[in-house]
Design a protein around this motif. Sequence first.
Motif, PDB file in Angstrom:
ATOM      1  N   ARG A 225     -46.609  50.889 -52.275  1.00 36.58           N
ATOM      2  CA  ARG A 225     -45.381  50.967 -52.363  1.00 36.58           C
ATOM      3  C   ARG A 225     -44.352  51.244 -51.448  1.00 36.58           C
ATOM      4  N   THR A 226     -45.697  51.438 -49.865  1.00 35.99           N
ATOM      5  CA  THR A 226     -44.776  51.133 -49.293  1.00 35.99           C
ATOM      6  C   THR A 226     -44.993  50.211 -48.124  1.00 35.99           C
TER       7      THR A 226
ATOM      8  N   SER B  63     -45.608  44.576 -58.003  1.00 39.28           N
ATOM      9  CA  SER B  63     -45.271  45.770 -57.378  1.00 39.28           C
ATOM     10  C   SER B  63     -44.482  46.463 -57.142  1.00 39.28           C
ATOM     11  N   PRO B  64     -44.525  47.949 -57.188  1.00 31.69           N
ATOM     12  CA  PRO B  64     -43.533  49.247 -56.995  1.00 31.69           C
ATOM     13  C   PRO B  64     -42.944  48.877 -55.904  1.00 31.69           C
ATOM     14  N   ASN B  65     -43.215  48.136 -54.870  1.00 35.99           N
ATOM     15  CA  ASN B  65     -42.364  47.447 -53.431  1.00 35.99           C
ATOM     16  C   ASN B  65     -41.668  46.300 -53.797  1.00 35.99           C
TER      17      ASN B  65
ATOM     18  N   GLY C  98     -39.980  51.466 -57.963  1.00 33.49           N
ATOM     19  CA  GLY C  98     -40.468  52.440 -56.969  1.00 33.49           C
ATOM     20  C   GLY C  98     -40.112  53.181 -55.681  1.00 33.49           C
TER      21      GLY C  98
END
Length: 215
Positions: free
Chosen positions: A149-150, A127-129, A49
Amino acid sequence: MAKRKVQRRARKILGEDPVALVWCEIGKPIPVPPKAVHRAAGKGRLKPGHPWLLYVGGVVFFFIVVPMMLVDKLGDVLGGQPASGEGNSTRRATPSGRPANDPTSAVFDGDWNLTAGQLLLRWYGHSPNPKRLVLLARDRVCLAASPRRTMSPTKADDFRTFAEFSSGEARIEAEPGQPRGYATFRLRFPDGSWLELARLAEPDDADHFLRTVSA
């Protein structure tokens, strides 16, 4: 170096102090798998992401920076100067020095049916990270991710494991003395498959990790 709360979380997950740990990423885009293979694995995402700031940065780049570059290059051409890069070979090298078309620069061995390929198919589903934490214990290797995400590699303490391998199921290969910033290592599995990881975060953790696996 990772904060104490990261170390505490790692200790809680492993049940012991980690021998070494490092946050890292896949250094290149995941190749597009065959549709049938991707579908059989649940059609998970193959890209991380992107925080909204990246989109803002992209807009600024394409609508401000690019026009300025074009105007500058046009001025060079009208002034009789060759465009920058003219006459250079079209074969470019990666930061590590490998040619961009060198097959050794691949993310993994290429067989989607083996361990590394199957791991890649589900990599961003956890995880999108893009960052993943590799934890080394005395007798196993664990992969963990933060659901956020962050995150900050030094402070993230909400990570959880999504894969665990015994020392006989996975080993880590790394060359000693790699330049900081371009260091990579590989997870290699008994079926012959391998996965390359890069962008090692936190210099102290990265240096200790590479020394440990290279010993």
